[in-house]
Design a protein around this motif. Structure first.
Motif, short mmCIF file in Angstrom:
data_model
loop_
_atom_site.label_atom_id
_atom_site.label_comp_id
_atom_site.label_asym_id
_atom_site.label_seq_id
_atom_site.Cartn_x
_atom_site.Cartn_y
_atom_site.Cartn_z
N GLY A 35 -8.68 4.06 -5.18
CA GLY A 35 -10.42 3.76 -5.11
C GLY A 35 -10.58 4.40 -4.05
N GLN A 36 -11.60 4.99 -3.86
CA GLN A 36 -12.72 5.70 -3.20
C GLN A 36 -13.55 5.05 -2.16
N VAL A 37 -13.78 5.05 -1.31
CA VAL A 37 -13.99 4.34 -0.18
C VAL A 37 -15.54 4.64 0.84
N GLY A 38 -15.61 7.04 0.60
CA GLY A 38 -15.68 7.11 1.98
C GLY A 38 -17.38 6.70 1.98
N PRO A 39 -17.42 6.43 0.88
CA PRO A 39 -19.88 5.89 1.04
C PRO A 39 -19.69 4.88 1.63
N ALA A 53 0.72 -1.44 -0.27
CA ALA A 53 -0.17 0.12 -0.14
C ALA A 53 1.16 1.38 -0.17
N PHE A 54 0.74 2.20 -0.64
CA PHE A 54 0.94 3.77 -0.59
C PHE A 54 0.19 3.90 0.48
N CYS A 55 -0.69 4.37 0.53
CA CYS A 55 -1.72 4.73 1.82
C CYS A 55 -3.72 4.26 1.64
N SER A 56 -4.26 4.40 2.92
CA SER A 56 -5.38 3.52 3.05
C SER A 56 -6.12 4.26 3.55
N ALA A 107 -4.16 2.46 -2.90
CA ALA A 107 -4.19 4.33 -2.70
C ALA A 107 -5.66 4.52 -2.65
N ILE A 108 -5.50 4.07 -1.78
CA ILE A 108 -7.38 4.26 -0.97
C ILE A 108 -8.27 5.26 -0.11
N GLY A 109 -9.14 5.28 -0.71
CA GLY A 109 -9.60 6.44 0.87
C GLY A 109 -8.73 8.15 0.56
N GLY A 110 -8.36 8.54 1.89
CA GLY A 110 -8.08 9.53 1.90
C GLY A 110 -6.09 9.25 1.30
N GLY A 111 -6.20 7.97 1.17
CA GLY A 111 -4.99 7.83 0.56
C GLY A 111 -4.95 8.15 -0.65
N PHE A 145 -19.02 7.04 -6.38
CA PHE A 145 -20.42 6.50 -5.68
C PHE A 145 -20.57 4.94 -6.23
N LEU A 146 -19.05 4.50 -6.25
CA LEU A 146 -19.47 3.47 -6.45
C LEU A 146 -19.08 2.61 -5.78
N CYS A 147 -17.48 3.62 -5.44
CA CYS A 147 -16.77 2.68 -4.51
C CYS A 147 -15.56 1.56 -5.31
#
Ligand code: 2NE
Length: 275
Positions: free
Chosen positions: A143-147, A68-71, A120-124, A175-177
């Motif tokens: 990717g983004q995971v917030g929702p 991971a770069f950052c999660s 590189a996920i979420g805030g990462g 929207f789809l994460c």
């Protein structure tokens, strides 16, 4: 590169290449390099050191290991009021330290390069977005995971993403994460290059060294120029202050300073009123 360590931190490492590159590594591989407040405070400190050092021209941001770069934000210290510096303190008030860090990277007048292996996920993911360039290993996933986890980053996480990949795609990502592999990220303009994992650091350093051969002032002004319109008054302020920095070296500016110190009326008459 034979990196030499600078300072002592708990959650990160700051290292210098010896030829103008600083590397900041998030060292929390047990949580896929998720950041807690302490991590962000240390990253901010390291960025200040690298910024202030006139020997440093480019900064690499990366994560320890190849998973991971950052999660993103460490969900174990996420309280009801934000991320908590001391989760055992019942009176602790949480906050988002990452707000200031994102702005710090954006305003930093030297190129910042995200070197991404693994997630590189979420805030990462937003951290790599605010970096000037991203070099991805072929195992990188974005990717983004917030929702999905009851969070969101509608600042740079929405605006910069939409600038990079277009509004429809940015909405899909949020929207789809879903997760996207390195090749997909390259195709949508999210990263600058995809390289084999084994070559990631060598390639990233090569990109940094190419930039180190350029005029640092031109790079500084170009970075400010890219941000100027979207950053509004703050963007203009950066460019204006940079112009003032250069203006100070002119005889015209020096006349104003010297006249003030000598308590005389400045004589600007000999300077051209440019067409
Ligand atoms: C990153 C990802 C996709 C990796 O998946 P995988 O399967 O490779 O690893 P795994 O098993 O999920 O994770 C390994 C260990 O790391 C921890 C996990 O809980 C696990 O721990 P153990 O079971 O070994 O004890 N871990 C991973 N990410 C963590 C995190 N962010 N905080 C705390 N522990 C974490 C997968 O792990 C994943 O999806 N992680 C969660 C990503 C996430 O929810 N990030 C926060 C989004 S919100 C945010 O970042 C944010 C914001 O939206 C706005 C402002 C500020 C921050």
């Amino acid at each position: 590169v034979k990196w030499s360590q600078v300072g002592e931190y708990e959650d990160i490492r700051l290292e210098y290449s010896g030829d103008g590159i600083a590397k900041i590594t998030i060292c929390r591989p047990e949580v896929r390099n998720a950041f807690r407040p302490q991590t962000l405070i240390e990253m901010s400190d390291a960025l200040v050191i690298a910024r202030e050092d006139p020997g440093i021209g480019v900064i690499i941001l990366t994560g320890e290991g190849d998973k991971a770069f950052c999660s993103g934000g460490d969900q174990r210290v996420r309280g009801d009021t934000g991320y908590l510096t001391d989760p055992t303190d019942p009176r602790g008030v949480g906050r988002f330290h990452v707000t200031d860090l994102q702005i710090q990277i954006r305003r930093l007048p030297k190129p910042v390069v995200a070197m991404v292996a693994g997630y590189a996920i979420g805030g990462g993911h937003v951290l790599h977005l605010v970096c000037d360039l991203t070099i991805a290993a072929d195992n990188a996933r974005f990717g983004q995971v917030g929702p999905k986890v009851g969070s969101f980053d509608g600042g740079y996480g929405a605006g910069l993403l939409a600038e990079l990949v277009g509004v429809k795609k940015a909405k899909e990502i949020w929207f789809l994460c879903r997760q996207y592999d390195a090749q997909q990220a390259l195709e949508m303009g999210l990263v600058n290059a995809v390289v084999p994992l084994a070559d990631l650091e060598r390639e990233t350093v090569a990109w940094c060294r190419e930039m180190l051969r350029m005029s640092p002032t031109a790079l500084r002004l170009m970075k400010a120029s890219f941000n100027a319109a979207t950053d509004g008054m703050a963007g203009i302020q950066q460019l204006a202050h940079d112009a003032n920095l250069l203006f100070y070296a002119t005889e015209e500016a020096k006349e104003g300073r010297e006249a003030f110190k000598a308590k005389r009326t400045p004589d600007f008459g000999r300077f051209p009123r440019r067409p």
